[in-house]
Enzyme design. Structure first.
Site, mmCIF file in Angstrom:
data_model
loop_
_atom_site.group_PDB
_atom_site.id
_atom_site.type_symbol
_atom_site.label_atom_id
_atom_site.label_comp_id
_atom_site.label_asym_id
_atom_site.label_seq_id
_atom_site.Cartn_x
_atom_site.Cartn_y
_atom_site.Cartn_z
ATOM 1 N N ASN A 139 3.533 -2.063 8.007
ATOM 2 C CA ASN A 139 1.933 -2.454 7.978
ATOM 3 C C ASN A 139 1.942 -4.190 8.407
ATOM 4 O O ASN A 139 2.089 -4.646 7.310
ATOM 5 C CB ASN A 139 1.158 -1.968 7.027
ATOM 6 C CG ASN A 139 -0.215 -2.545 6.707
ATOM 7 O OD1 ASN A 139 -0.636 -2.997 7.666
ATOM 8 N ND2 ASN A 139 -0.841 -2.396 5.355
ATOM 9 N N TRP A 140 1.652 -4.323 9.460
ATOM 10 C CA TRP A 140 1.641 -5.832 9.876
ATOM 11 C C TRP A 140 0.438 -6.558 9.604
ATOM 12 O O TRP A 140 0.487 -7.616 9.525
ATOM 13 C CB TRP A 140 1.858 -5.984 11.370
ATOM 14 C CG TRP A 140 3.444 -5.520 11.928
ATOM 15 C CD1 TRP A 140 4.456 -5.383 10.931
ATOM 16 C CD2 TRP A 140 3.701 -5.439 13.320
ATOM 17 N NE1 TRP A 140 5.517 -5.129 11.813
ATOM 18 C CE2 TRP A 140 5.346 -5.279 13.069
ATOM 19 C CE3 TRP A 140 3.238 -5.863 14.477
ATOM 20 C CZ2 TRP A 140 6.048 -5.043 14.187
ATOM 21 C CZ3 TRP A 140 3.951 -5.273 15.569
ATOM 22 C CH2 TRP A 140 5.523 -5.105 15.509
ATOM 23 N N LYS A 141 -0.544 -5.861 8.989
ATOM 24 C CA LYS A 141 -1.668 -6.478 8.371
ATOM 25 C C LYS A 141 -2.320 -7.413 9.668
ATOM 26 O O LYS A 141 -2.235 -7.256 10.649
ATOM 27 C CB LYS A 141 -1.391 -7.191 7.353
ATOM 28 C CG LYS A 141 -1.056 -6.216 5.996
ATOM 29 C CD LYS A 141 -0.933 -6.803 4.713
ATOM 30 C CE LYS A 141 -0.232 -5.755 4.001
ATOM 31 N NZ LYS A 141 -0.310 -6.226 2.414
ATOM 32 N N HIS A 144 -6.631 1.221 3.000
ATOM 33 C CA HIS A 144 -5.641 0.415 2.214
ATOM 34 C C HIS A 144 -6.578 -0.286 1.155
ATOM 35 O O HIS A 144 -7.779 -0.715 1.476
ATOM 36 C CB HIS A 144 -5.099 -0.533 3.417
ATOM 37 C CG HIS A 144 -4.058 -1.327 2.860
ATOM 38 N ND1 HIS A 144 -4.340 -2.412 2.225
ATOM 39 C CD2 HIS A 144 -2.820 -1.239 2.872
ATOM 40 C CE1 HIS A 144 -2.985 -2.958 1.686
ATOM 41 N NE2 HIS A 144 -2.100 -2.355 2.101
ATOM 42 N N GLU A 184 -6.703 -3.469 0.785
ATOM 43 C CA GLU A 184 -7.326 -4.678 1.029
ATOM 44 C C GLU A 184 -8.779 -4.302 1.611
ATOM 45 O O GLU A 184 -9.427 -5.194 1.677
ATOM 46 C CB GLU A 184 -6.439 -5.285 1.939
ATOM 47 C CG GLU A 184 -5.081 -6.125 1.088
ATOM 48 C CD GLU A 184 -3.980 -6.128 1.957
ATOM 49 O OE1 GLU A 184 -4.051 -6.063 3.135
ATOM 50 O OE2 GLU A 184 -2.815 -6.327 1.209
ATOM 51 N N GLU A 229 0.160 3.254 -3.463
ATOM 52 C CA GLU A 229 0.408 1.768 -3.377
ATOM 53 C C GLU A 229 -0.141 1.095 -4.617
ATOM 54 O O GLU A 229 -1.624 1.135 -4.794
ATOM 55 C CB GLU A 229 -0.222 1.114 -2.115
ATOM 56 C CG GLU A 229 0.537 1.623 -0.912
ATOM 57 C CD GLU A 229 0.354 0.591 0.206
ATOM 58 O OE1 GLU A 229 1.376 0.282 0.623
ATOM 59 O OE2 GLU A 229 -0.899 0.016 0.469
ATOM 60 N N GLY A 287 2.421 -7.021 -2.262
ATOM 61 C CA GLY A 287 2.284 -8.418 -1.788
ATOM 62 C C GLY A 287 2.538 -9.303 -2.872
ATOM 63 O O GLY A 287 2.751 -10.594 -2.675
ATOM 64 N N SER A 308 5.583 -4.218 -2.182
ATOM 65 C CA SER A 308 6.831 -4.982 -2.350
ATOM 66 C C SER A 308 7.941 -4.266 -2.241
ATOM 67 O O SER A 308 9.058 -4.482 -2.708
ATOM 68 C CB SER A 308 6.743 -5.734 -3.640
ATOM 69 O OG SER A 308 5.844 -6.521 -3.855
ATOM 70 N N GLY A 360 4.718 -3.934 3.908
ATOM 71 C CA GLY A 360 4.007 -5.007 4.589
ATOM 72 C C GLY A 360 4.867 -6.165 4.811
ATOM 73 O O GLY A 360 5.520 -6.271 5.860
ATOM 74 N N GLY A 361 5.000 -7.261 4.162
ATOM 75 C CA GLY A 361 5.741 -8.344 4.156
ATOM 76 C C GLY A 361 7.119 -7.981 4.795
ATOM 77 O O GLY A 361 7.436 -8.738 5.694
#
Ligand code: PGA
Length: 264
Positions: free
Chosen positions: A9-11, A95, A97, A167, A173, A215, A236-237
């Protein structure tokens, strides 16, 4: 046997050009990996580029959101059919966010899940508790009600295509991941709930994949992948760097093959 899915997930990171550079670096690093599925979920503006770059590699493409209508006067929105035409197999829905910053609710998540399935897209439905919900001891209740709402009206054949990403919001994150055992427990609970939602269709809980997200990184992926209920990760990150994400995928493939051997 469920094939674990590692989804990036590159956001809101990477232009189309950045995304193309990522794929060119990433592909040779994961060539020949088996026993897992990999999906890249770039921003909308990089979807067609990524779909073009991964062609023939077996790597899937996913979007990070969509609207539930097929066409119309909805300025700024993207339809399920547009995602299919752009080369998507997956779409992340709900998601945290999007729930937090863009007013996504259990009801809009359900509308999007139904619309995605109608178009043959596989939804990756995100659920998870906040830190205060966790501290109040309501994790199970929160997650169960999110799952039930997301799957409302989904027929059993279609439900098998869904991926759920558990999640915990406090782990996204933050560098603070759930432990493998903890995540496995909640994911086991989700699977039992799905069995209850489809009492006449044991294939649904057997086939529907449930990932962990929050994470996830190369240092902890094996801890998650070694758990019997966890079918991969939403990352993600740690998915933004091609070498790092390739390492994470390779470790996942090794853990998946150990899991298969242990079960045989
Ligand atoms: P993270 O994000 O891996 O950076 O914690 C996961 C996600 O939001 O899907």
């Amino acid at each position: 046997m469920r094939t674990p899915l590692l989804a990036a997930n590159w956001k809101m990171y990477k232009t189309a050009e950045d995304a193309a550079a990522f794929v060119r670096d990433f592909l040779p690093r994961v060539a020949g990996l088996s026993g897992i599925e990999i999906a890249l979920c770039p921003p909308f503006t990089a979807l067609t580029t990524v779909a073009h770059e991964v062609r023939g590699s077996g790597i899937a493409v996913g979007a990070q959101d969509m609207f539930w209508e097929e066409a119309g006067a909805y300025t700024g929105e993207i339809s399920p059919g547009m995602l299919v035409a752009a080369g998507c197999r997956y779409v992340i829905i709900g998601h945290s966010e999007r729930r937090q910053y863009f007013g996504e609710t259990d009801e809009t998540v359900n509308r999007k899940v139904l619309a995605a399935l109608r178009r043959g897209l596989r939804p990756i439905v995100c659920v998870g508790e906040s830190l205060s919900q966790r501290e109040a001891g309501t994790t199970e209740e929160v997650v169960k009600s999110q799952v039930k709402a997301a799957l409302a009206g989904v027929r059993p054949e279609a439900a098998c295509e869904i991926v759920i990403a558990y999640e915990p919001i406090w782990a996204i994150g933050t560098g603070r991941n759930a432990t493998g055992v903890e995540a496995n427990r909640v994911i086991g609970l989700i699977r039992r709930q799905i069995a209850e939602l489809y009492p006449a269709n044991p294939e649904v809980p057997a086939q529907l994949r449930i990932q962990y997200g929050g994470s996830v990184k190369p240092e902890n992926i094996v801890e998650f992948m070694s758990q019997p209920e966890i079918d991969g990760g939403l990352v993600g990150g740690a998915s933004l760097d091609p070498a790092g994400f390739a390492t994470l995928c390779r470790l996942s493939a090794e853990a998946a093959s150990r899991r298969v051997r242990e079960r045989a």
